[in-house]
Design a protein around this motif. Structure first.
Motif, PDB file in Angstrom:
ATOM      1  N   LEU B 102      45.473  16.571   5.107  1.00  0.00           N
ATOM      2  CA  LEU B 102      46.675  17.094   4.453  1.00  0.00           C
ATOM      3  C   LEU B 102      46.420  17.350   2.976  1.00  0.00           C
ATOM      4  CD1 LEU B 102      49.647  17.762   5.348  1.00  0.00           C
ATOM      5  CD2 LEU B 102      48.242  16.682   7.074  1.00  0.00           C
ATOM      6  N   ASP B 103      45.461  16.608   2.380  1.00  0.00           N
ATOM      7  CA  ASP B 103      45.094  16.894   0.980  1.00  0.00           C
ATOM      8  C   ASP B 103      44.639  18.342   0.850  1.00  0.00           C
ATOM      9  OD1 ASP B 103      45.588  14.324  -0.029  1.00  0.00           O
ATOM     10  OD2 ASP B 103      43.649  13.619   0.704  1.00  0.00           O
ATOM     11  N   THR B 104      43.849  18.797   1.810  1.00  0.00           N
ATOM     12  CA  THR B 104      43.370  20.191   1.798  1.00  0.00           C
ATOM     13  C   THR B 104      44.534  21.159   1.993  1.00  0.00           C
ATOM     14  OG1 THR B 104      41.339  19.406   2.840  1.00  0.00           O
ATOM     15  CG2 THR B 104      41.718  21.768   2.851  1.00  0.00           C
ATOM     16  N   LEU B 105      45.386  20.862   2.953  1.00  0.00           N
ATOM     17  CA  LEU B 105      46.495  21.772   3.257  1.00  0.00           C
ATOM     18  C   LEU B 105      47.488  21.851   2.103  1.00  0.00           C
ATOM     19  CD1 LEU B 105      46.792  20.592   6.911  1.00  0.00           C
ATOM     20  CD2 LEU B 105      46.633  22.989   6.292  1.00  0.00           C
ATOM     21  N   LEU B 133      51.295  11.332   2.880  1.00  0.00           N
ATOM     22  CA  LEU B 133      50.501  12.452   3.414  1.00  0.00           C
ATOM     23  C   LEU B 133      49.265  12.724   2.555  1.00  0.00           C
ATOM     24  CD1 LEU B 133      53.384  14.963   4.292  1.00  0.00           C
ATOM     25  CD2 LEU B 133      52.031  13.608   5.911  1.00  0.00           C
ATOM     26  N   ARG B 134      49.209  12.115   1.379  1.00  0.00           N
ATOM     27  CA  ARG B 134      48.119  12.392   0.439  1.00  0.00           C
ATOM     28  C   ARG B 134      47.150  11.208   0.373  1.00  0.00           C
ATOM     29  NH1 ARG B 134      49.525  16.913  -2.750  1.00  0.00           N
ATOM     30  NH2 ARG B 134      51.757  17.247  -3.118  1.00  0.00           N
ATOM     31  N   GLY B 135      46.033  11.449  -0.295  1.00  0.00           N
ATOM     32  CA  GLY B 135      45.083  10.363  -0.555  1.00  0.00           C
ATOM     33  C   GLY B 135      44.154  10.075   0.607  1.00  0.00           C
ATOM     34  N   GLY B 136      43.866  11.117   1.424  1.00  0.00           N
ATOM     35  CA  GLY B 136      42.913  10.914   2.523  1.00  0.00           C
ATOM     36  C   GLY B 136      43.446  10.018   3.609  1.00  0.00           C
ATOM     37  N   ARG B 158      48.241  17.800  16.330  1.00  0.00           N
ATOM     38  CA  ARG B 158      49.272  16.838  15.941  1.00  0.00           C
ATOM     39  C   ARG B 158      48.991  16.325  14.539  1.00  0.00           C
ATOM     40  NH1 ARG B 158      48.978  11.469  19.418  1.00  0.00           N
ATOM     41  NH2 ARG B 158      50.664  10.893  18.017  1.00  0.00           N
ATOM     42  N   LEU B 159      49.989  15.713  13.955  1.00  0.00           N
ATOM     43  CA  LEU B 159      49.791  14.989  12.715  1.00  0.00           C
ATOM     44  C   LEU B 159      49.171  13.634  13.051  1.00  0.00           C
ATOM     45  CD1 LEU B 159      50.449  14.996   9.610  1.00  0.00           C
ATOM     46  CD2 LEU B 159      52.593  13.848  10.192  1.00  0.00           C
ATOM     47  N   LEU B 160      48.321  13.138  12.174  1.00  0.00           N
ATOM     48  CA  LEU B 160      47.769  11.786  12.330  1.00  0.00           C
ATOM     49  C   LEU B 160      47.946  11.049  11.001  1.00  0.00           C
ATOM     50  CD1 LEU B 160      46.121   9.746  14.090  1.00  0.00           C
ATOM     51  CD2 LEU B 160      44.055  10.706  13.029  1.00  0.00           C
ATOM     52  N   VAL B 161      48.803  10.033  11.017  1.00  0.00           N
ATOM     53  CA  VAL B 161      49.047   9.201   9.823  1.00  0.00           C
ATOM     54  C   VAL B 161      48.873   7.750  10.263  1.00  0.00           C
ATOM     55  CG1 VAL B 161      50.568   8.845   7.831  1.00  0.00           C
ATOM     56  CG2 VAL B 161      50.887  10.852   9.278  1.00  0.00           C
TER      57      VAL B 161
END
Lengths: 252, 206
Positions: B102-105, B133-136, B158-161
């Motif tokens: 998400l950092d890239t997006l 969503l940030r910080g790898g 999918r999202l992965l958190v």
């Protein structure tokens, strides 16, 4: 649903096992006396916590078989438990637990796979696979207790008659209550005289034994993941909007 | 007074011994370890073709950024090994995923918003702070265990958190809406905790 309408109980309450009933060779209904019940809807579950002498604890979720219950200082709730191969908690609850034992309960939990006649209105279609019948029985019992006028159908798929939970009660209720229709599907072995050879649910049977999409029922599907995947896909293919198909998947 | 506020010790359940299979340090409170990959979804599994798949990020000012399948795959791909923790109490260690940070997006997305609402094909939503969503710590993943992600587990993407309970890792993800105000997603409106940190055992909104 407004936030907070379905509340989890804050904290764990010590609960006594007051009844143990065998449903099949591998499934039990446990009756638990729980204090400070905040009220529950049909289809909800509770978390059960067991504590070993050295303090080790294990927690699992079990569906309520009880009908919707009003808030009360103390209630007796029923949970349905099926033995899982390689389980940690279910072998204890199915094979070891007896009246007088104490464990802890929190809940009720779950705000989606629930039937609330005031909120959901309209006909109800239940589809159960195996022990997925437990929360569906809660809906059937609630429907009967309320004398609800909405049409209710249950399509229940089970491997064999010996593996069927709550069969006598469901057949009896279907015979007494003209608003509740039951269709049983046997996948491996049918009872003597059953007109349909054993086999899995398919689109034709689903069409014949469920409330048509045109009547806009709320559908509840509960069972093992592969069963729920197949049935939910069949319901969507039959024209039920995905948003009206609520699912609960058991196990891996 | 202190004694009254301390919770009473749990009663011992006669005859229960249990198993201790998990290294306790890696297992959040109240979880157990499974080798399987259970599926929990509130409704039918949406079927989304890769050609039809779109992902968008919409900011608090209404400007939006879009990726299609090829656009997503033009980004630098990452492989991650993470532990999963589901609010229904199973945890699965050492799962392997591949996808896009998400950092890239969010790199080219101009925003000062603090809150995100994640949307999925099929109508599912979940909310979380943008900081999560940030910080790898968050990815859009389309690969699991070296294979394309199965639809029942959220494919095509999918999202992965993984540092939050798994209901935050929205399957069949279609977009993220950024906002200055916190709104609640699907399970969060149904009584689950708005934050969902497994190490704080933020399961339910009590």
């Amino acid at each position: 649903m407004a936030r907070g309408e379905v509340r989890a109980l804050s904290g764990w309450r010590t609960s006594e096992v007051v009844g143990v009933r065998a449903e099949t060779a591998t499934a039990r209904t446990l009756s638990l006396r729980v204090p400070d019940w905040p009220g529950s809807l049909a289809g909800q579950h509770v978390d059960v916590r067991l504590t070993a002498p050295d303090g080790y604890q294990a927690v699992r979720s079990y569906s309520l078989a009880s009908p919707a219950l009003a808030p009360a200082d103390e209630v007796v709730v029923e949970i349905g438990v099926e033995l899982l191969d390689d389980g940690e908690v279910s072998p204890f609850l199915v094979e070891e637990v007896r009246p007088g034992d104490v464990l802890e309960v929190t809940g009720p939990l779950g705000g989606w796979f629930t039937w609330d006649p005031d909120r959901d209105g309209g006909p109800v279609q239940l589809v159960g696979g195996g022990s997925g019948v437990v929360p569906l029985l809660s809906v059937v019992r609630t429907h009967a207790a309320l004398g609800s006028p909405v049409p209710l159908r249950l399509l229940q798929s089970t491997r064999t008659p010996a593996a069927a939970m709550y069969r006598d009660e469901l057949e009896q209720r279907a015979g007494q209550d003209s608003g509740f229709a039951l269709t049983e599907v046997w996948t491996r072995e049918a009872p003597p005289g059953d007109p349909r050879p054993p086999g899995r649910l398919d689109a034709a049977l689903l069409a014949a034994a469920t409330v048509p999409a045109a009547q806009r029922p709320t559908c509840y599907v509960c069972g093992p993941t592969p069963f729920v995947e197949v049935v939910a896909d069949l319901l969507v293919a039959a024209g039920h909007p995905a948003a009206r198909v609520r699912t609960e998947r058991f196990g891996g | 007074m202190d004694d009254e506020q301390r919770p009473a010790p749990s009663p011992v359940t006669r005859g229960f011994t249990g198993r201790r299979r998990a290294p306790a340090a890696a297992l959040p409170p109240g979880q157990y370890v499974t080798e399987e990959f259970p599926v929990l979804s509130a409704g039918p599994t949406p079927r989304v073709e890769q050609d039809d798949w779109r992902f968008s990020v919409t900011t608090e000012t209404g400007s939006s950024h879009h990726w299609d399948w090829n656009g997503l795959h033009a980004l630098p791909r990452e492989r991650v090994e993470v532990d999963l923790h589901c609010v229904t109490r199973w945890s699965k260690f050492g799962t392997h995923w591949s996808g896009y940070s998400l950092d890239t997006l969010l790199e080219r997305v101009e925003t000062t918003a603090a809150y995100a609402m994640v949307h999925s094909y099929g109508g599912y939503t979940t909310n979380l702070p943008v900081a999560d969503l940030r910080g790898g710590r968050a990815w859009i993943v389309d690969g699991y265990d070296g294979r394309p992600l199965d639809p029942v587990h959220g494919g095509p993407a999918r999202l992965l958190v993984p540092h939050l309970y798994l209901w935050k890792s929205a399957k069949w993800v279609s977009g993220i809406t950024l906002s200055h105000t916190e709104e609640l997603g699907f399970w969060e409106r149904a009584g689950y905790h708005p934050a969902g940190d497994p190490w704080r055992e933020e399961r339910y909104a009590l």
